[in-house]
Design an enzyme around this catalytic site. Structure first.
Site, PDB file in Angstrom:
ATOM      1  N   CYS A   1       0.869  -1.174   0.000  1.00  0.00           N
ATOM      2  CA  CYS A   1       0.000   0.000   0.000  1.00  0.00           C
ATOM      3  C   CYS A   1       0.898   1.214   0.000  1.00  0.00           C
ATOM      4  CB  CYS A   1      -0.916   0.012   1.221  1.00  0.00           C
ATOM      5  SG  CYS A   1      -2.018   1.451   1.290  1.00  0.00           S
TER       6      CYS A   1
ATOM      7  N   GLU B   1      -3.823   1.323  -6.217  1.00  0.00           N
ATOM      8  CA  GLU B   1      -2.853   0.300  -6.593  1.00  0.00           C
ATOM      9  C   GLU B   1      -2.681   0.364  -8.097  1.00  0.00           C
ATOM     10  OE1 GLU B   1      -0.036  -1.308  -6.196  1.00  0.00           O
ATOM     11  OE2 GLU B   1      -0.910  -1.960  -4.279  1.00  0.00           O
TER      12      GLU B   1
END
Length: 221
Positions: free
Chosen positions: A2, A104
């Protein structure tokens, strides 16, 4: 992993969602939260839950150089209870890191396509995090890292890792002020079920951390 996320809720929403009584000092929403920035986190001080800012990128208390933080924005939950940087924190310095989506980048033939990922059934949520205090001479830092796990079936098509998003009923348990064995914390994370996610493509505008505006979250076909 992340490496970017958003928090667009207003302060009152956050206080109500996480049952925080004290106002958040200098709160500001963000479309593009990046490593090295101050991020909104929640801890339990033994008396009550408190929300405040930690710098994203863990600097362990024993580190000689704060620059190590840029290498420690994430911690693998599978091994955190064994690693010197995280073992003690798993025992007694657990936090919630507040968000409402994360980004992402999916590898495609045309390059990396950024995606914004959200929970399907609720807006605000919390990543499982760890925090620490670093002091050297006259410099004091409070920093954090986001715990990650192997991607679930939804995320596997995008990336092989993902942040741990805690179910609503597990948030208080994660930051309970009791000291626990690191393996117990690890077992807790393994037991967490991931909620359903949804995702959509956004433009490469989000790739630059300096860009922090509504364009970051605008969907593209």
């Amino acid at each position: 992993m992340c490496g970017r996320y958003t928090l667009l809720a207003d302060e009152l929403e956050i206080l109500e969602e996480f049952n925080i009584e004290q106002p958040i000092d200098s709160y500001h929403p963000s479309y593009n939260i990046a490593p090295g920035q101050n991020v909104l986190a929640i801890i339990h001080d033994g008396k009550e839950k408190r929300a405040g800012y930690l710098r994203w990128g863990l600097v362990p208390s024993w580190a000689k150089d704060e620059k190590i933080g840029y290498k420690m924005i994430n911690a693998r939950s599978e091994t955190a209870h064994e690693k010197p940087s995280f073992k003690r924190l798993m025992s007694q310095k657990r936090c919630l890191i507040v968000a409402d989506s994360f980004y992402e980048w999916k590898k495609t033939e045309e390059g990396k396509q950024p995606k914004r990922i959200q929970l399907k059934d609720r807006k605000l949520f919390a990543f499982a995090g760890l925090w620490d205090k670093w002091v050297q001479e006259n410099n004091t830092l409070f920093t954090c890292t986001i715990l990650t796990k192997e991607a679930n079936p939804f995320m596997q098509d995008i990336h092989h890792r993902m942040p741990i998003i805690l179910p609503k009923d597990k948030e208080s348990e994660w930051i309970a002020p009791t000291k626990i064995h690191p393996e117990e914390a690890s077992a807790f994370l393994r037991s967490v079920d991931m909620e359903d996610l949804t995702a959509y493509n956004v433009t490469s505008h989000v790739n630059a951390a300096k860009n922090n505006d509504e364009t970051c979250i605008q969907p593209i076909a």
